[in-house]
Scaffold this motif. Sequence first.
Motif, mmCIF file in Angstrom:
data_model
loop_
_atom_site.group_PDB
_atom_site.id
_atom_site.type_symbol
_atom_site.label_atom_id
_atom_site.label_comp_id
_atom_site.label_asym_id
_atom_site.label_seq_id
_atom_site.Cartn_x
_atom_site.Cartn_y
_atom_site.Cartn_z
ATOM 1 N N MET A 1 17.207 2.178 1.398
ATOM 2 C CA MET A 1 16.830 0.906 2.049
ATOM 3 C C MET A 1 15.325 0.672 1.899
ATOM 4 S SD MET A 1 17.647 -0.169 5.963
ATOM 5 C CE MET A 1 16.115 -0.532 6.773
ATOM 6 N N ALA A 2 14.970 -0.535 1.530
ATOM 7 C CA ALA A 2 13.543 -0.846 1.352
ATOM 8 C C ALA A 2 12.831 -0.823 2.705
ATOM 9 C CB ALA A 2 13.418 -2.219 0.719
ATOM 10 N N SER A 3 11.555 -0.468 2.681
ATOM 11 C CA SER A 3 10.788 -0.406 3.924
ATOM 12 C C SER A 3 10.634 -1.801 4.519
ATOM 13 C CB SER A 3 9.415 0.184 3.640
ATOM 14 O OG SER A 3 8.629 0.095 4.797
ATOM 15 N N VAL A 4 10.896 -1.891 5.833
ATOM 16 C CA VAL A 4 10.806 -3.200 6.487
ATOM 17 C C VAL A 4 9.413 -3.442 7.066
ATOM 18 C CG1 VAL A 4 13.240 -3.456 7.024
ATOM 19 C CG2 VAL A 4 11.757 -2.206 8.595
ATOM 20 N N THR A 5 8.564 -2.417 7.024
ATOM 21 C CA THR A 5 7.231 -2.568 7.610
ATOM 22 C C THR A 5 6.178 -2.694 6.513
ATOM 23 O OG1 THR A 5 6.971 -0.194 7.697
ATOM 24 C CG2 THR A 5 7.844 -1.237 9.658
ATOM 25 N N GLY A 6 5.185 -3.552 6.759
ATOM 26 C CA GLY A 6 4.112 -3.742 5.796
ATOM 27 C C GLY A 6 2.885 -2.933 6.187
ATOM 28 N N THR A 7 1.761 -3.267 5.555
ATOM 29 C CA THR A 7 0.521 -2.539 5.859
ATOM 30 C C THR A 7 -0.208 -3.148 7.055
ATOM 31 O OG1 THR A 7 -0.548 -3.905 4.210
ATOM 32 C CG2 THR A 7 0.086 -1.687 3.517
ATOM 33 N N LEU A 8 0.156 -4.399 7.374
ATOM 34 C CA LEU A 8 -0.545 -5.099 8.464
ATOM 35 C C LEU A 8 -0.480 -4.351 9.806
ATOM 36 C CD1 LEU A 8 -2.178 -7.696 8.230
ATOM 37 C CD2 LEU A 8 -0.265 -8.923 9.249
ATOM 38 N N PRO A 9 0.707 -3.850 10.211
ATOM 39 C CA PRO A 9 0.733 -3.105 11.485
ATOM 40 C C PRO A 9 -0.192 -1.895 11.488
ATOM 41 C CG PRO A 9 2.949 -3.627 10.798
ATOM 42 C CD PRO A 9 2.049 -3.981 9.651
ATOM 43 N N THR A 10 -0.292 -1.222 10.344
ATOM 44 C CA THR A 10 -1.179 -0.048 10.251
ATOM 45 C C THR A 10 -2.632 -0.472 10.432
ATOM 46 O OG1 THR A 10 0.386 0.779 8.624
ATOM 47 C CG2 THR A 10 -1.684 1.984 8.844
ATOM 48 N N ILE A 11 -3.009 -1.568 9.768
ATOM 49 C CA ILE A 11 -4.392 -2.069 9.888
ATOM 50 C C ILE A 11 -4.682 -2.436 11.340
ATOM 51 C CG2 ILE A 11 -5.966 -3.939 9.211
ATOM 52 C CD1 ILE A 11 -4.403 -4.007 6.507
ATOM 53 N N PHE A 12 -3.747 -3.174 11.944
ATOM 54 C CA PHE A 12 -3.947 -3.584 13.341
ATOM 55 C C PHE A 12 -4.035 -2.379 14.264
ATOM 56 C CE2 PHE A 12 -2.407 -7.991 12.355
ATOM 57 C CZ PHE A 12 -3.511 -8.632 12.870
ATOM 58 N N ARG A 13 -3.193 -1.371 13.994
ATOM 59 C CA ARG A 13 -3.201 -0.171 14.857
ATOM 60 C C ARG A 13 -4.579 0.482 14.822
ATOM 61 N NH1 ARG A 13 -1.459 5.214 14.021
ATOM 62 N NH2 ARG A 13 -0.759 4.713 11.935
ATOM 63 N N TRP A 14 -5.159 0.572 13.621
ATOM 64 C CA TRP A 14 -6.476 1.193 13.501
ATOM 65 C C TRP A 14 -7.561 0.339 14.133
ATOM 66 C CZ3 TRP A 14 -7.352 6.014 13.043
ATOM 67 C CH2 TRP A 14 -6.411 6.838 12.408
ATOM 68 N N VAL A 15 -7.449 -0.983 13.932
ATOM 69 C CA VAL A 15 -8.438 -1.904 14.534
ATOM 70 C C VAL A 15 -8.410 -1.766 16.050
ATOM 71 C CG1 VAL A 15 -8.947 -4.347 14.958
ATOM 72 C CG2 VAL A 15 -8.492 -3.585 12.637
ATOM 73 N N PHE A 16 -7.201 -1.730 16.629
ATOM 74 C CA PHE A 16 -7.089 -1.627 18.087
ATOM 75 C C PHE A 16 -7.508 -0.248 18.592
ATOM 76 C CE2 PHE A 16 -3.985 -5.246 17.618
ATOM 77 C CZ PHE A 16 -4.849 -6.188 18.147
ATOM 78 N N THR A 17 -7.316 0.767 17.763
ATOM 79 C CA THR A 17 -7.774 2.111 18.146
ATOM 80 C C THR A 17 -9.298 2.108 18.276
ATOM 81 O OG1 THR A 17 -5.946 3.067 16.918
ATOM 82 C CG2 THR A 17 -7.736 4.550 17.489
ATOM 83 N N VAL A 18 -9.962 1.524 17.283
ATOM 84 C CA VAL A 18 -11.436 1.471 17.288
ATOM 85 C C VAL A 18 -11.924 0.627 18.469
ATOM 86 C CG1 VAL A 18 -13.453 0.632 15.996
ATOM 87 C CG2 VAL A 18 -11.630 1.838 14.799
ATOM 88 N N LEU A 19 -11.287 -0.531 18.669
ATOM 89 C CA LEU A 19 -11.709 -1.418 19.764
ATOM 90 C C LEU A 19 -11.506 -0.754 21.128
ATOM 91 C CD1 LEU A 19 -10.391 -4.885 18.499
ATOM 92 C CD2 LEU A 19 -12.772 -4.189 18.743
ATOM 93 N N ALA A 20 -10.377 -0.045 21.301
ATOM 94 C CA ALA A 20 -10.120 0.647 22.578
ATOM 95 C C ALA A 20 -11.179 1.724 22.814
ATOM 96 C CB ALA A 20 -8.722 1.263 22.566
ATOM 97 N N ALA A 21 -11.529 2.447 21.748
ATOM 98 C CA ALA A 21 -12.542 3.503 21.873
ATOM 99 C C ALA A 21 -13.904 2.896 22.232
ATOM 100 C CB ALA A 21 -12.632 4.291 20.575
ATOM 101 N N LEU A 22 -14.251 1.787 21.568
ATOM 102 C CA LEU A 22 -15.545 1.129 21.838
ATOM 103 C C LEU A 22 -15.607 0.625 23.277
ATOM 104 C CD1 LEU A 22 -16.198 -0.925 18.559
ATOM 105 C CD2 LEU A 22 -17.510 1.027 19.395
ATOM 106 N N CYS A 23 -14.516 0.027 23.743
ATOM 107 C CA CYS A 23 -14.500 -0.499 25.114
ATOM 108 C C CYS A 23 -14.561 0.637 26.138
ATOM 109 C CB CYS A 23 -13.258 -1.352 25.347
ATOM 110 S SG CYS A 23 -13.345 -2.908 24.470
#
Lengths: 235, 67
Positions: A1-23
């Motif tokens: 089965m082809a992957s249903v997830t793209g790279t966008l969730p991974t990018i967002f996860r990292w962005v939110f990780t950095v933002l949470a750490a900064l806050c």
Amino acid sequence: MASVTGTLPTIFRWVFTVLAALCAFAAFVVCVAILINPHLPAGTTIGPAEGDFMGQPSSIDFHPAGGDFNLTATAFRGTISLFVRQAGGLIEVIKHYGLPVILIQMVFLTALFELLRRLFRNVGRGESFNQGTVRLVQILGGTLIVFSFVLSAVEGLFAMAVFTYFSQHAVITISGAPIHWPAGAMSWHRHGLYMPRGDGFPFGSPMFFSGLLVLALSEVFRQGVALKKENELTI
Amino acid sequence: MIKLNLDRVMQERGISLTELAGRIDITLANLSILKTNKARAIRFTTLDAICRALQCQPGEILEFVAD
């Protein structure tokens, strides 16, 4: 089965990780500032500094006067000027009321970004429609609504403290005519309750309506989970 | 409720779960869900394939049982 997830969730996860750490770091810094409670050294002078306000020349001058400080700000080539005597007290008011507001905002943002990070982690794993994701979306909506109330209340308190200080110590001069600041942030006006921004009412805030929208979306997710379960057991 | 008598029909035909799964091109896990009556619904295509493989009628596999 082809992957249903793209790279966008991974990018967002990292962005939110950095933002949470900064806050979280910013919240820690504010905590330290509250505990240390720094004071302006006697004789501190800021300005006079020339600037630009709405495309017109303006200036600000903060200088020592009689054991305290005076603050003078002008705008529109001096047509409007604001004079605050004992401005050191204004800094104390901002410190005592403003720093807790910033701390609450930072704690809220840390919680928000952490929830979003977890949400995008689930989405990245292809687990958009499971009970855990529904719970996260519900908590996210609830957090937005609760904080819209909390932030409105503390921002209202801060605005009230600053406006009260201004009413006692500030004079605005418009074209040479002195005008005293209206008394208090919340006072009974001739036409009803006079309330400037930061009035303690969250119902007009985008955060409150975002919370309602997210809660509505959580119901969509909940129905999605039910449909998925149904589909999984259809052979 | 509707009950699937797949295990009984399979026993009568002398066919194992793995063999049936191979014949009707369905995963062993899904066939197990059918056999243990955990399925919520069954597609006509699946029913058609099972009946073809077991040479039986749908009525032999499906049974209504009062709750």
